[in-house]
Design an enzyme around this catalytic site. Structure first.
Site, PDB file in Angstrom:
ATOM      1  N   LEU A  69      36.448  26.621  20.829  1.00 29.76           N
ATOM      2  CA  LEU A  69      35.841  27.948  20.842  1.00 29.76           C
ATOM      3  C   LEU A  69      36.884  29.028  20.593  1.00 29.76           C
ATOM      4  CD1 LEU A  69      33.441  29.832  21.315  1.00 29.76           C
ATOM      5  CD2 LEU A  69      33.860  29.632  23.783  1.00 29.76           C
ATOM      6  N   TYR A  70      37.955  29.007  21.365  1.00 32.88           N
ATOM      7  CA  TYR A  70      39.018  30.002  21.236  1.00 32.88           C
ATOM      8  C   TYR A  70      39.666  29.939  19.859  1.00 32.88           C
ATOM      9  CZ  TYR A  70      43.530  32.302  22.177  1.00 32.88           C
ATOM     10  OH  TYR A  70      44.645  33.102  22.131  1.00 32.88           O
ATOM     11  N   GLY A  71      40.032  28.733  19.431  1.00 33.12           N
ATOM     12  CA  GLY A  71      40.708  28.578  18.143  1.00 33.12           C
ATOM     13  C   GLY A  71      39.851  29.043  16.980  1.00 33.12           C
ATOM     14  N   SER A  86      37.472  31.282  17.010  1.00 34.23           N
ATOM     15  CA  SER A  86      37.323  32.742  17.006  1.00 34.23           C
ATOM     16  C   SER A  86      38.550  33.409  16.386  1.00 34.23           C
ATOM     17  CB  SER A  86      37.089  33.260  18.429  1.00 34.23           C
ATOM     18  OG  SER A  86      38.259  33.177  19.226  1.00 34.23           O
ATOM     19  N   LYS A  87      39.713  32.890  16.695  1.00 29.94           N
ATOM     20  CA  LYS A  87      40.935  33.476  16.142  1.00 29.94           C
ATOM     21  C   LYS A  87      41.134  33.104  14.669  1.00 29.94           C
ATOM     22  CE  LYS A  87      42.566  35.776  19.667  1.00 29.94           C
ATOM     23  NZ  LYS A  87      42.754  37.244  19.608  1.00 29.94           N
TER      24      LYS A  87
END
Length: 250
Positions: free
Chosen positions: A157-159, A161-162
């Site tokens: 999820l984090y990766g 988004s970035k």
């Protein structure tokens, strides 16, 4: 096209009440910028501002909840008001990073991560980049993560988004670069901040995979951000500067 040096410029830094954002705000102020410190925690934000002022810098705090488009647009309006009608440097640093197995991630986390990490920078650029383009100069630095460029279990999820923010960097460089606005990315590796303290030994284990073999200090990331915001990077458009101890190079 004219480039942007921090001295005498107005810089808006999101997520600036601690960690990389606070270090960036302090460095830009040290180099002569009027820094607008944006974040949710007023007490920490005012502390960052007080520290900058104590060293002779100029700074103001702006309360900002980046989870809705309306609040992001309000931040842009307040920043322009405090900046005398302009923001010359925008650092999209704010981010949230819940980790965990994909099947266990609640919908609320999916929405929040994309609201803060992707939509907020999008709305800020939409609100502020046209003014920079009209003046023929400006610098936007988007802060991503090494997790956007290779697979790490639990960071989908984090990766992702970035990674979206990194693609926005290239698109905005093509869109606004011809009118004097430079848009670039800084991609940090594991960094010791208040936010990553909860990772415990996992932070050092992740950092040990890179050639540098250690986690970064916030000031090391801030130095890269300030470089891209200043005149020394006047011919740098749409680039990703990896400040990850070499992890994505091996």
């Amino acid at each position: 096209m004219a480039s942007v040096d921090p001295a005498g410029r107005v810089a808006l830094v999101t997520g600036a009440t601690s960690g990389i954002g606070a270090a960036t705000a302090a460095l830009l102020a040290e180099r002569g910028a009027h820094v607008l410190v944006a974040g949710r925690d007023a007490a920490r934000g005012e502390g960052v501002v007080a520290g900058i002022r104590a060293h002779g810098g100029r700074a103001d705090f702006l309360a900002a909840d980046l989870r809705t488009a309306d609040s992001v647009r309000q931040l842009a309006r307040e920043a322009l008001a405090l900046g005398g009608g302009r923001v010359d440097i925008l650092v999209n640093n704010a981010g949230i990073y819940p980790f965990g197995p994909t099947e266990q991630v609640p919908q609320s986390d999916v929405d929040a991560v994309y609201d803060v990490n992707v939509k907020a920078p999008f709305h800020l650029v939409a609100a502020l980049a046209p003014g920079m383009a009209e003046r023929g100069r400006g610098a936007i630095v988007n802060v991503t993560t090494q997790a956007a460029y290779y697979g790490i279990a639990g960071m989908a999820l984090y990766g992702s988004s970035k990674a979206a923010l990194d693609q926005l960097t290239r698109s905005w460089a093509a869109e606004y670069g011809p009118r004097g606005v430079r848009v670039n990315t800084v991609s940090p590796g594991p960094t010791r901040t208040q936010g990553t303290a909860v990772m415990g030994d996992a932070l050092d284990e992740l950092a040990a995979q890179a050639p540098a073999g250690r986690a970064a200090e916030p000031e090391e990331i801030a130095a890269a951000i300030a470089f891209l915001a200043g005149d020394a990077a006047s011919f740098v458009h749409g680039a990703r500067l990896s400040v990850d101890g070499g992890r994505t190079a091996v």
